[in-house]
Design an enzyme around this catalytic site. Sequence first.
Site, short mmCIF file in Angstrom:
data_model
loop_
_atom_site.label_atom_id
_atom_site.label_comp_id
_atom_site.label_asym_id
_atom_site.label_seq_id
_atom_site.Cartn_x
_atom_site.Cartn_y
_atom_site.Cartn_z
N GLY A 158 0.84 -1.18 0.00
CA GLY A 158 0.00 0.00 0.00
C GLY A 158 0.87 1.24 0.00
O GLY A 158 2.04 1.20 -0.40
N ARG A 159 0.33 2.37 0.47
CA ARG A 159 1.07 3.62 0.41
C ARG A 159 2.39 3.55 1.17
O ARG A 159 3.43 3.95 0.67
CB ARG A 159 0.20 4.77 0.94
CG ARG A 159 -1.11 4.99 0.20
CD ARG A 159 -0.90 5.43 -1.24
NE ARG A 159 -2.15 5.65 -1.94
CZ ARG A 159 -2.72 6.85 -2.11
NH1 ARG A 159 -2.16 7.93 -1.62
NH2 ARG A 159 -3.85 6.95 -2.78
N THR A 238 5.39 -1.72 11.56
CA THR A 238 4.91 -0.34 11.74
C THR A 238 3.47 -0.23 11.23
O THR A 238 2.99 0.87 10.99
CB THR A 238 5.80 0.65 10.97
OG1 THR A 238 5.87 0.25 9.59
CG2 THR A 238 7.20 0.71 11.55
N ALA A 239 2.80 -1.38 11.07
CA ALA A 239 1.45 -1.41 10.50
C ALA A 239 0.40 -1.51 11.59
O ALA A 239 -0.08 -0.50 12.11
CB ALA A 239 1.34 -2.55 9.49
N ARG A 240 0.03 -2.72 11.97
CA ARG A 240 -0.95 -2.97 13.01
C ARG A 240 -0.50 -4.15 13.87
O ARG A 240 -0.05 -5.18 13.35
CB ARG A 240 -2.34 -3.25 12.42
CG ARG A 240 -3.01 -2.05 11.79
CD ARG A 240 -3.42 -1.03 12.84
NE ARG A 240 -4.14 0.12 12.28
CZ ARG A 240 -3.57 1.26 11.93
NH1 ARG A 240 -2.25 1.41 12.08
NH2 ARG A 240 -4.29 2.26 11.45
N GLU A 268 -2.80 -1.79 22.55
CA GLU A 268 -1.92 -0.67 22.81
C GLU A 268 -2.49 0.18 23.93
O GLU A 268 -3.69 0.47 23.92
CB GLU A 268 -1.76 0.19 21.55
CG GLU A 268 -0.93 -0.47 20.47
CD GLU A 268 -0.66 0.46 19.29
OE1 GLU A 268 -1.26 1.56 19.23
OE2 GLU A 268 0.14 0.08 18.43
N HIS A 287 4.18 3.59 19.06
CA HIS A 287 3.33 3.97 17.92
C HIS A 287 3.63 5.40 17.45
O HIS A 287 2.76 6.27 17.43
CB HIS A 287 1.85 3.83 18.29
CG HIS A 287 0.96 3.66 17.08
ND1 HIS A 287 -0.18 2.88 17.10
CD2 HIS A 287 1.04 4.16 15.83
CE1 HIS A 287 -0.76 2.92 15.91
NE2 HIS A 287 -0.02 3.69 15.12
N ILE A 288 4.88 5.59 17.04
CA ILE A 288 5.31 6.92 16.60
C ILE A 288 5.66 6.96 15.11
O ILE A 288 6.12 7.99 14.60
CB ILE A 288 6.50 7.43 17.42
CG1 ILE A 288 7.63 6.38 17.52
CG2 ILE A 288 6.05 7.79 18.83
CD1 ILE A 288 8.63 6.38 16.41
N ALA A 289 5.43 5.86 14.39
CA ALA A 289 5.90 5.79 13.01
C ALA A 289 5.18 6.76 12.07
O ALA A 289 5.80 7.35 11.19
CB ALA A 289 5.77 4.36 12.47
#
Length: 329
Positions: A158-159, A238-240, A268, A287-289
């Site tokens: 994806g993006r 860095t996704a889920r 989280e 969760h800072i990505a």
Amino acid sequence: MRIAVLPPPAGQKRLFSARAWEELQSLGTVACNEVEEKPTEDSIAGLITGADIVITSWGTPALTARLLDRAPQLKAVIHAAGTVKPIVTPALWERGIRVSSGNNALAIGVAETALGFTIATLKNMWALTQNMRDGQWTKGRGDVRELYEVTVGVVGAGRAGQHYIRLLRQFQVDVLVYDPVMDAQTIAAHGGTKADLDTLLARSDVISIHAPSLPATYHMFNQERLAAMKDDAILINTARGSIIDEKALEAELRKGRLIACLDVTDPEPTPPDHPLRQLPNCIMTPHIAGAVTNGLKRLGAFAVDEIARLQQGQPLEGEVREEQMAVLA
């Protein structure tokens, strides 16, 4: 053109730089939320009335038929955040209202974070830093690897996955891509080689996850697939968090075979005494990505640019279509 900005004042400040706000005001009459509370359907009803364009973000409510009745001329919803699922309702599609997501703006930070994890972990920086604190100098230097002539596996193109692949073009590496909905030609155009998941697991020195959270991806990285990874491989997420079975990951990490870099977990935050927090070969960040501080300004700039593209009749960069909803994060 009337532009309704639904995030509260604090959200507006986080998203829009002074320059972006000035540019937004040059595009039309801007009506902003002035209530410093989480927006509700009732609190934004007056704000959305008569709007041609609506800007949403995290925490704004779903755009129901009741709300949309107040804006019969609404042309587009520009979501200055990632997934549009919290704000999209069938009423939007039924009325032909266009929807655009800031996922591409967020993807830049996600991909850069994944690249940072890739370089730092190959270089063994995490262990070397601790060794230096312990008074060592040579210990661990032999475990350093370069981002050169290694194989990087990308799960999900994806993006964020696409941008990560573009960043990897600066290095002499092989990039394998697993994405069941993207064809080999498109993947090659981005700079990767399409592969099935088993091949990617067996060959990759680094695996970076960029897949959406869907029923089909829940615990995709289970005990069997983690065991199929190469010794000394690096797993980056860095996704889920739901994509990895964390109990299986803990068991595999305790063998000392792998290194994991986790920016996301499930749930989280993880409990303070969670075993993954204690393992030296598990690098964790909160969760800072995507975007947490100045990077959020990319989303405000995206919203302004997207409205300008809409006015000029150009394609929308972040357009989301109804048929894509089932495979989007």
